[in-house]
Design an enzyme around this catalytic site. Structure first.
Site, PDB file in Angstrom:
ATOM      1  N   THR A 129      -4.063 -11.083  34.747  1.00 41.27           N
ATOM      2  CA  THR A 129      -2.678 -11.409  34.407  1.00 41.27           C
ATOM      3  C   THR A 129      -1.744 -10.549  35.254  1.00 41.27           C
ATOM      4  O   THR A 129      -1.763  -9.320  35.152  1.00 41.27           O
ATOM      5  CB  THR A 129      -2.420 -11.117  32.913  1.00 41.27           C
ATOM      6  N   ASN A 234       2.003 -16.009  26.914  1.00 37.37           N
ATOM      7  CA  ASN A 234       1.807 -14.843  26.041  1.00 37.37           C
ATOM      8  C   ASN A 234       3.125 -14.370  25.441  1.00 37.37           C
ATOM      9  O   ASN A 234       3.196 -14.005  24.274  1.00 37.37           O
ATOM     10  CB  ASN A 234       1.136 -13.702  26.816  1.00 37.37           C
ATOM     11  N   CYS A 286      -3.275  -7.334  25.582  1.00 38.90           N
ATOM     12  CA  CYS A 286      -2.530  -8.383  26.290  1.00 38.90           C
ATOM     13  C   CYS A 286      -1.066  -8.471  25.901  1.00 38.90           C
ATOM     14  O   CYS A 286      -0.193  -8.164  26.716  1.00 38.90           O
ATOM     15  CB  CYS A 286      -3.218  -9.726  26.071  1.00 38.90           C
TER      16      CYS A 286
HETATM   17  C1  UGA Z   1      -3.877 -13.405  23.861  1.00 42.06           C
HETATM   18  C2  UGA Z   1      -3.606 -14.915  24.031  1.00 42.06           C
HETATM   19  O1  UGA Z   1      -3.674 -15.573  22.760  1.00 42.06           O
HETATM   20  C3  UGA Z   1      -4.620 -15.540  24.988  1.00 42.06           C
HETATM   21  O2  UGA Z   1      -4.289 -16.915  25.199  1.00 42.06           O
HETATM   22  C4  UGA Z   1      -4.563 -14.777  26.333  1.00 42.06           C
HETATM   23  O3  UGA Z   1      -5.518 -15.277  27.252  1.00 42.06           O
HETATM   24  C5  UGA Z   1      -4.876 -13.303  26.071  1.00 42.06           C
HETATM   25  O4  UGA Z   1      -3.896 -12.771  25.145  1.00 42.06           O
HETATM   26  C6  UGA Z   1      -4.808 -12.576  27.391  1.00 42.06           C
HETATM   27  O5  UGA Z   1      -3.725 -12.516  27.972  1.00 42.06           O
HETATM   28  O6  UGA Z   1      -5.848 -12.165  27.906  1.00 42.06           O
HETATM   29  P1  UGA Z   1      -5.631 -11.967  22.427  1.00 42.06           P
HETATM   30  O7  UGA Z   1      -4.789 -10.794  22.816  1.00 42.06           O
HETATM   31  O8  UGA Z   1      -7.098 -11.907  22.585  1.00 42.06           O
HETATM   32  O9  UGA Z   1      -5.162 -13.279  23.239  1.00 42.06           O
HETATM   33  O10 UGA Z   1      -5.375 -12.239  20.887  1.00 42.06           O
HETATM   34  P2  UGA Z   1      -4.512 -13.233  19.996  1.00 42.06           P
HETATM   35  O11 UGA Z   1      -5.420 -14.029  19.166  1.00 42.06           O
HETATM   36  O12 UGA Z   1      -3.508 -13.958  20.776  1.00 42.06           O
HETATM   37  O13 UGA Z   1      -3.768 -12.173  19.032  1.00 42.06           O
HETATM   38  C7  UGA Z   1      -2.882 -11.194  19.568  1.00 42.06           C
HETATM   39  C8  UGA Z   1      -2.295 -10.374  18.446  1.00 42.06           C
HETATM   40  O14 UGA Z   1      -1.354 -11.128  17.697  1.00 42.06           O
HETATM   41  C9  UGA Z   1      -3.316  -9.852  17.426  1.00 42.06           C
HETATM   42  O15 UGA Z   1      -3.004  -8.503  17.111  1.00 42.06           O
HETATM   43  C10 UGA Z   1      -3.114 -10.759  16.234  1.00 42.06           C
HETATM   44  O16 UGA Z   1      -3.477 -10.155  15.024  1.00 42.06           O
HETATM   45  C11 UGA Z   1      -1.605 -10.996  16.307  1.00 42.06           C
HETATM   46  N1  UGA Z   1      -1.157 -12.247  15.636  1.00 42.06           N
HETATM   47  C12 UGA Z   1      -1.590 -13.456  16.067  1.00 42.06           C
HETATM   48  C13 UGA Z   1      -0.239 -12.166  14.593  1.00 42.06           C
HETATM   49  O17 UGA Z   1       0.180 -11.065  14.194  1.00 42.06           O
HETATM   50  N2  UGA Z   1       0.199 -13.330  14.014  1.00 42.06           N
HETATM   51  C14 UGA Z   1      -0.218 -14.543  14.433  1.00 42.06           C
HETATM   52  O18 UGA Z   1       0.250 -15.568  13.862  1.00 42.06           O
HETATM   53  C15 UGA Z   1      -1.150 -14.608  15.475  1.00 42.06           C
END
Ligand code: UGA
Length: 456
Positions: A129, A234, A286
């Site tokens: 990224t 993101n 991320c």
């Molecule tokens: C994120 C993106 O979702 C991916 O598409 C992207 O490829 C990745 O970053 C990256 O750039 O490599 P990730 O960081 O693995 O993925 O995790 P997510 O599932 O997106 O969650 C990120 C954070 O948001 C977590 O701490 C999660 O608990 C929080 N979250 C997520 C919330 O607080 N509320 C939500 O409704 C969803």
């Protein structure tokens, strides 16, 4: 689907983090010979021994079977990995600098280290990224006969294998259309074999058999647009989370329940329900750095993004907001036994980078609580970031048996079962930092506190 198989076979993946290891393991099952290249000897040894360098569902199985089939190997040696490779994916880390901008030193050093060894006509693919404009700075480092394609990654930790096999879209951007198509062809081949590959991993195979039809989109675009699609995606997801958290604060002051509010607006297809779960905010390797990287790269172009600054501020406030809310209810945390369940930044991963759960444990320790943490996978990675005095235990029961208060700080499935809290004698309060529990299961005796949930 009839897929024209790419004529080349050898792919090198630089970087054995989440993106690189998942990409390497899956392409090694999709008809390619893959070399995982990393400067970290330990990671390389783990892969050669059939193990993932980190916890991620399905990866150990995929790596060990690909190593056994000899379609995957790993090395620290650039020449050995690059010299006869047709496609080179660069999946190195882009951490943030202290000022929030993206640190691109690994991106440039990977390209520089590979440059002496490229074969003519190879394609260098950027999956890391990076801020918009980075590709233009990498291109001059490469030989003239090597093409550059930006192919950002959208997989999530915890569902990395699933997301890669069942993607929404593949984005590829660059000046040379043939090279862009070559990259897209790799994914066409992977997608054509995804059901077969999923069978190797039982947890994923079961989900796959329920999916009737799926067609990922293939988006071919310019280099700059490809780069910006990734960070914008993101940033927008982070924005949704901070929006939900702002409304949760309003819900706390009224009789509304943020879960119901978000369910209500999420049915509008223009809005969608995903990433509107209020709680302790986003963390991980991320969102925090990609949002600060976007703010900083926009400023370099003279563009202010106050909307993203606000999203960051709201996110940073959530851990403290939850601890204060619980403290108001309890009086004081001084000398109280507090269990913090979950340390990873989200369920399904051992990753504790910038984890709001760790921040909560540290804030509680500052309030003089006696803090005991449990996480099924992330204890080791969280440990260096926990304040002195915060204890980690190996069993869930050990953490909660004498607790006065329990903070559910990461939504691991095992914490959602209400029966684990029923027989607790001392526990007066459950703080559901991710709104992942059934609040009605705690009506008698134990107080339930969520984030923006009615009646807290
Ligand atoms: C994120 C993106 O979702 C991916 O598409 C992207 O490829 C990745 O970053 C990256 O750039 O490599 P990730 O960081 O693995 O993925 O995790 P997510 O599932 O997106 O969650 C990120 C954070 O948001 C977590 O701490 C999660 O608990 C929080 N979250 C997520 C919330 O607080 N509320 C939500 O409704 C969803």
């Amino acid at each position: 689907m009839i897929v024209k198989e790419p004529k080349f076979k050898k792919i090198t993946v630089i970087g054995s983090g989440y993106v690189g290891t998942t990409t390497a393991a899956l392409l090694a099952h999709a008809g390619f010979h893959v070399v995982a290249l990393d400067i970290d000897k330990h990671k390389v040894e783990m892969i050669l021994n059939g193990k993932s360098p980190f916890y991620e569902i399905g990866l150990d199985t995929l790596i060990s079977s690909a190593i056994a089939k000899k379609t995957l190997s790993a090395t620290t040696n650039y020449e050995e990995a690059i010299a006869d490779s047709d496609i080179i994916f660069s999946c190195v880390g882009t951490p943030d600098n202290p000022d929030g901008s993206s640190n691109l030193s690994y991106v440039f050093s990977a390209a520089e280290s590979a440059t002496p060894f490229f074969k003519k006509g190879a394609v260098f693919v950027q999956k890391s990224t990076v801020p918009v404009g980075t590709g233009r700075k990498v291109i001059p480092l490469l030989p003239k006969n090597v093409a550059y394609v930006s192919n950002p990654e959208f997989l999530r930790e915890g569902t990395a294998v699933f997301d890669t096999l069942l993607f929404d879209r593949i984005v590829a951007g660059g000046n040379d259309n043939k090279s862009v198509e070559k990259v897209l062809d790799i994914y066409r081949q992977l997608e054509s074999r995804n059901k077969q590959i999923a069978q190797i991993v039982p947890e994923i195979g079961n989900v796959f058999s329920d999916i009737k039809s799926h067609g990922g989109q293939y988006i071919s675009t310019t280099l700059e647009s490809a780069e910006l699609i990734k960070v914008t995606a993101n940033a927008f997801l982070a924005l949704k989370i901070s929006f939900a958290n702002s409304i949760a604060k309003l819900c706390d002051e009224t009789d509304a329940d943020v879960v119901g509010v978000m369910d209500g607006i999420g049915t509008d297809t223009r809005i969608g329900r995903a990433f509107l779960n209020a709680g302790r905010g986003y963390g991980g390797g991320c969102f925090p750095k990609d949002v600060s990287g976007l703010i900083s790269s926009a400023l370099e172009h003279g563009v202010d993004l106050p909307i993203m600054t606000a999203a960051t501020e709201i996110n940073d406030s959530m851990a403290g907001y939850i601890v204060q809310k619980a403290e108001k209810f309890l009086g004081s945390f001084r000398q109280k036994n507090v269990a913090v369940l979950g340390l990873s930044f989200k369920a399904g991963t051992s990753d504790a980078r910038k984890s709001p759960a760790v921040k909560i444990a540290n804030l509680l320790a500052k309030e003089d609580a006696s803090v005991i943490c449990y996480d099924p996978e992330a204890s080791e990675e969280a440990h260096p970031n926990l304040n002195r005095g915060v204890v980690i235990v190996e069993k869930l029961d050990e953490a909660i048996k004498d607790a006065d208060v329990i903070f559910v700080a990461t939504d691991w499935p095992e914490f959602k079962d209400p029966s684990i809290y029923r027989s607790l004698k001392k526990c007066k309060m459950i703080v559901d930092c991710m709104n992942c529990l059934d609040k009605d299961a705690f009506k008698s005796g134990v107080a339930y506190i969520g984030v923006g949930r009615n009646g807290d």
